[in-house]
Design a protein around this motif. Structure first.
Motif, PDB file in Angstrom:
ATOM      1  N   THR A 100      10.474  15.742  -9.938  1.00 13.12           N
ATOM      2  CA  THR A 100      10.091  14.325  -9.978  1.00 13.12           C
ATOM      3  C   THR A 100       9.718  13.832  -8.579  1.00 13.12           C
ATOM      4  O   THR A 100       8.837  12.978  -8.431  1.00 13.12           O
ATOM      5  N   THR A 101      10.373  14.388  -7.564  1.00  7.98           N
ATOM      6  CA  THR A 101      10.013  14.030  -6.185  1.00  7.98           C
ATOM      7  C   THR A 101       8.606  14.503  -5.865  1.00  7.98           C
ATOM      8  O   THR A 101       7.844  13.796  -5.188  1.00  7.98           O
ATOM      9  N   MET A 102       8.240  15.684  -6.346  1.00  7.82           N
ATOM     10  CA  MET A 102       6.881  16.174  -6.157  1.00  7.82           C
ATOM     11  C   MET A 102       5.881  15.273  -6.883  1.00  7.82           C
ATOM     12  O   MET A 102       4.778  15.023  -6.385  1.00  7.82           O
ATOM     13  N   THR A 103       6.276  14.773  -8.049  1.00  7.56           N
ATOM     14  CA  THR A 103       5.409  13.820  -8.748  1.00  7.56           C
ATOM     15  C   THR A 103       5.231  12.558  -7.924  1.00  7.56           C
ATOM     16  O   THR A 103       4.111  12.068  -7.737  1.00  7.56           O
ATOM     17  N   PHE A 104       6.340  12.030  -7.439  1.00 12.20           N
ATOM     18  CA  PHE A 104       6.307  10.814  -6.629  1.00 12.20           C
ATOM     19  C   PHE A 104       5.447  11.000  -5.382  1.00 12.20           C
ATOM     20  O   PHE A 104       4.538  10.200  -5.101  1.00 12.20           O
ATOM     21  N   LEU A 105       5.702  12.055  -4.639  1.00 10.53           N
ATOM     22  CA  LEU A 105       4.946  12.302  -3.414  1.00 10.53           C
ATOM     23  C   LEU A 105       3.487  12.640  -3.718  1.00 10.53           C
ATOM     24  O   LEU A 105       2.584  12.257  -2.968  1.00 10.53           O
ATOM     25  N   GLY A 106       3.263  13.343  -4.829  1.00 10.66           N
ATOM     26  CA  GLY A 106       1.896  13.667  -5.222  1.00 10.66           C
ATOM     27  C   GLY A 106       1.077  12.418  -5.506  1.00 10.66           C
ATOM     28  O   GLY A 106      -0.095  12.315  -5.113  1.00 10.66           O
ATOM     29  N   ILE A 107       1.681  11.455  -6.183  1.00 15.47           N
ATOM     30  CA  ILE A 107       0.989  10.192  -6.456  1.00 15.47           C
ATOM     31  C   ILE A 107       0.703   9.455  -5.156  1.00 15.47           C
ATOM     32  O   ILE A 107      -0.384   8.897  -4.971  1.00 15.47           O
ATOM     33  N   VAL A 108       1.660   9.473  -4.232  1.00 17.24           N
ATOM     34  CA  VAL A 108       1.475   8.774  -2.949  1.00 17.24           C
ATOM     35  C   VAL A 108       0.301   9.370  -2.179  1.00 17.24           C
ATOM     36  O   VAL A 108      -0.556   8.640  -1.678  1.00 17.24           O
ATOM     37  N   VAL A 109       0.254  10.690  -2.069  1.00 17.87           N
ATOM     38  CA  VAL A 109      -0.837  11.301  -1.293  1.00 17.87           C
ATOM     39  C   VAL A 109      -2.173  11.171  -2.025  1.00 17.87           C
ATOM     40  O   VAL A 109      -3.223  11.044  -1.382  1.00 17.87           O
ATOM     41  N   ALA A 162       8.924   2.075  -7.227  1.00 21.05           N
ATOM     42  CA  ALA A 162       8.685   2.276  -5.799  1.00 21.05           C
ATOM     43  C   ALA A 162       7.200   2.451  -5.510  1.00 21.05           C
ATOM     44  O   ALA A 162       6.704   2.047  -4.454  1.00 21.05           O
ATOM     45  N   ILE A 163       6.474   3.028  -6.448  1.00 19.84           N
ATOM     46  CA  ILE A 163       5.026   3.184  -6.287  1.00 19.84           C
ATOM     47  C   ILE A 163       4.327   1.852  -6.505  1.00 19.84           C
ATOM     48  O   ILE A 163       3.503   1.418  -5.692  1.00 19.84           O
ATOM     49  N   ASP A 164       4.645   1.188  -7.616  1.00 21.32           N
ATOM     50  CA  ASP A 164       3.951  -0.051  -7.974  1.00 21.32           C
ATOM     51  C   ASP A 164       4.222  -1.171  -6.983  1.00 21.32           C
ATOM     52  O   ASP A 164       3.309  -1.948  -6.645  1.00 21.32           O
ATOM     53  N   LEU A 165       5.462  -1.294  -6.535  1.00 22.85           N
ATOM     54  CA  LEU A 165       5.842  -2.419  -5.684  1.00 22.85           C
ATOM     55  C   LEU A 165       5.960  -2.052  -4.210  1.00 22.85           C
ATOM     56  O   LEU A 165       6.092  -2.941  -3.371  1.00 22.85           O
ATOM     57  N   GLY A 166       5.936  -0.766  -3.901  1.00 19.80           N
ATOM     58  CA  GLY A 166       6.114  -0.329  -2.526  1.00 19.80           C
ATOM     59  C   GLY A 166       4.888   0.309  -1.918  1.00 19.80           C
ATOM     60  O   GLY A 166       4.196  -0.292  -1.089  1.00 19.80           O
ATOM     61  N   THR A 167       4.582   1.515  -2.329  1.00 20.23           N
ATOM     62  CA  THR A 167       3.533   2.273  -1.649  1.00 20.23           C
ATOM     63  C   THR A 167       2.133   1.727  -1.912  1.00 20.23           C
ATOM     64  O   THR A 167       1.242   1.891  -1.076  1.00 20.23           O
ATOM     65  N   GLU A 168       1.904   1.097  -3.052  1.00 24.98           N
ATOM     66  CA  GLU A 168       0.556   0.635  -3.388  1.00 24.98           C
ATOM     67  C   GLU A 168       0.197  -0.714  -2.779  1.00 24.98           C
ATOM     68  O   GLU A 168      -0.988  -1.033  -2.636  1.00 24.98           O
ATOM     69  N   THR A 169       1.173  -1.503  -2.409  1.00 27.45           N
ATOM     70  CA  THR A 169       0.924  -2.910  -2.092  1.00 27.45           C
ATOM     71  C   THR A 169       0.023  -3.109  -0.883  1.00 27.45           C
ATOM     72  O   THR A 169      -1.042  -3.750  -0.971  1.00 27.45           O
ATOM     73  N   LEU A 170       0.402  -2.581   0.271  1.00 28.60           N
ATOM     74  CA  LEU A 170      -0.376  -2.822   1.485  1.00 28.60           C
ATOM     75  C   LEU A 170      -1.766  -2.186   1.444  1.00 28.60           C
ATOM     76  O   LEU A 170      -2.749  -2.830   1.846  1.00 28.60           O
ATOM     77  N   ARG A 221      -8.930  -0.970   9.831  1.00 26.32           N
ATOM     78  CA  ARG A 221      -7.650  -0.696  10.484  1.00 26.32           C
ATOM     79  C   ARG A 221      -6.470  -1.117   9.618  1.00 26.32           C
ATOM     80  O   ARG A 221      -5.402  -0.500   9.660  1.00 26.32           O
ATOM     81  N   LEU A 222      -6.636  -2.184   8.847  1.00 28.17           N
ATOM     82  CA  LEU A 222      -5.549  -2.631   7.978  1.00 28.17           C
ATOM     83  C   LEU A 222      -5.203  -1.559   6.949  1.00 28.17           C
ATOM     84  O   LEU A 222      -4.028  -1.355   6.625  1.00 28.17           O
ATOM     85  N   LEU A 223      -6.205  -0.853   6.446  1.00 33.80           N
ATOM     86  CA  LEU A 223      -5.953   0.220   5.494  1.00 33.80           C
ATOM     87  C   LEU A 223      -5.179   1.358   6.152  1.00 33.80           C
ATOM     88  O   LEU A 223      -4.273   1.936   5.541  1.00 33.80           O
ATOM     89  N   LEU A 224      -5.515   1.680   7.378  1.00 36.16           N
ATOM     90  CA  LEU A 224      -4.799   2.743   8.078  1.00 36.16           C
ATOM     91  C   LEU A 224      -3.330   2.376   8.267  1.00 36.16           C
ATOM     92  O   LEU A 224      -2.442   3.223   8.104  1.00 36.16           O
ATOM     93  N   TRP A 225      -3.057   1.109   8.590  1.00 33.01           N
ATOM     94  CA  TRP A 225      -1.673   0.659   8.703  1.00 33.01           C
ATOM     95  C   TRP A 225      -0.976   0.705   7.345  1.00 33.01           C
ATOM     96  O   TRP A 225       0.210   1.049   7.248  1.00 33.01           O
ATOM     97  N   GLY A 226      -1.690   0.341   6.289  1.00 31.87           N
ATOM     98  CA  GLY A 226      -1.107   0.400   4.949  1.00 31.87           C
ATOM     99  C   GLY A 226      -0.752   1.814   4.544  1.00 31.87           C
ATOM    100  O   GLY A 226       0.304   2.064   3.936  1.00 31.87           O
ATOM    101  N   ILE A 227      -1.614   2.770   4.883  1.00 34.40           N
ATOM    102  CA  ILE A 227      -1.339   4.173   4.572  1.00 34.40           C
ATOM    103  C   ILE A 227      -0.153   4.679   5.386  1.00 34.40           C
ATOM    104  O   ILE A 227       0.706   5.409   4.871  1.00 34.40           O
TER     105      ILE A 227
END
Length: 205
Positions: A100-109, A12-20, A134-140
């Motif tokens: 593990t959720t804290m790990t996941f959310l910690g990596i995202v933030v 979810a991190i590699d293919l989801g949150t990091e992409t945009l 602006r594109l980065l703000l939308w990605g975040i």
């Protein structure tokens, strides 16, 4: 020792949150002062030691320390001890899921702090402005919503094995991006200072 992140959470991190955000950083304009620097030597590679030290030691190192601190802190507050069972059906399974959720959310933030830091190589964030990409703000914004869905929506929680942290745990994550960005900002400030000193020591400088 239980795993701090499941395979699906990692995907979810590699293919989801990091992409945009990564795509947005690829559209970042050249930083101020770039044309004032001397050209690179022909023998100089694209990947340099300073780049790896910054990526792995500063950005990656600080992020890893923060995220692992959140993971083990959640486990220890749940009365976990080394060797204790955390699998399905055990008394600590929910605590491990929260960890593990804290790990996941910690990596995202931490990714948010890294994204703002990575916008420049040496210039400060103030020199380019927080909202200039602006594109980065939308990605975040997308990665925050994506992470919230995985943690809060029951069908996604079942698939990714997450458990909503307590409000106090979520508050703990708020400083993470600022710490990551702040440490890197100091790193870049020292590099700018060293570069300025090297110029002044040159003949005619």
């Amino acid at each position: 020792m239980p795993l701090p992140l499941t395979v699906l959470q990692l995907l979810a991190i590699d293919l989801g949150t990091e992409t945009l955000p990564a795509i947005a950083l690829g559209r970042e304009p050249a930083e101020p002062g770039l044309m004032n620097r001397p050209p690179r030597r022909r023998s100089e590679g694209v990947i340099q030691g300073a780049m790896l030290a910054r990526a792995w030691g500063v950005l990656g190192g600080v992020s890893a320390a923060l995220v692992l601190g959140a993971f083990f802190g959640t486990l220890l507050l749940g009365r976990w001890h080394p060797g204790a069972a955390t699998g399905p059906g055990s008394a600590l399974h929910h605590t491990w899921q929260q960890a593990t959720t804290m790990t996941f959310l910690g990596i995202v933030v931490c990714q948010i702090g890294t994204a703002f830091a990575a916008r420049t190589h040496t210039a400060s964030l103030r020199a380019i402005g927080v909202t200039s990409n602006r594109l980065l703000l939308w990605g975040i914004a997308f990665e925050i919503v994506f992470a919230a869905v995985i943690v809060l929506v029951p069908p996604f929680r079942a698939v990714f094995g997450t458990a909503p942290p307590e409000p106090a745990q979520l508050v703990l994550l708020v400083p993470f991006p600022f710490v990551v960005w702040g440490v890197d900002e100091m790193w870049r400030w020292r590099r700018r200072r060293a570069r300025t000193r090297s110029r002044t020591t040159l003949p005619g400088g």
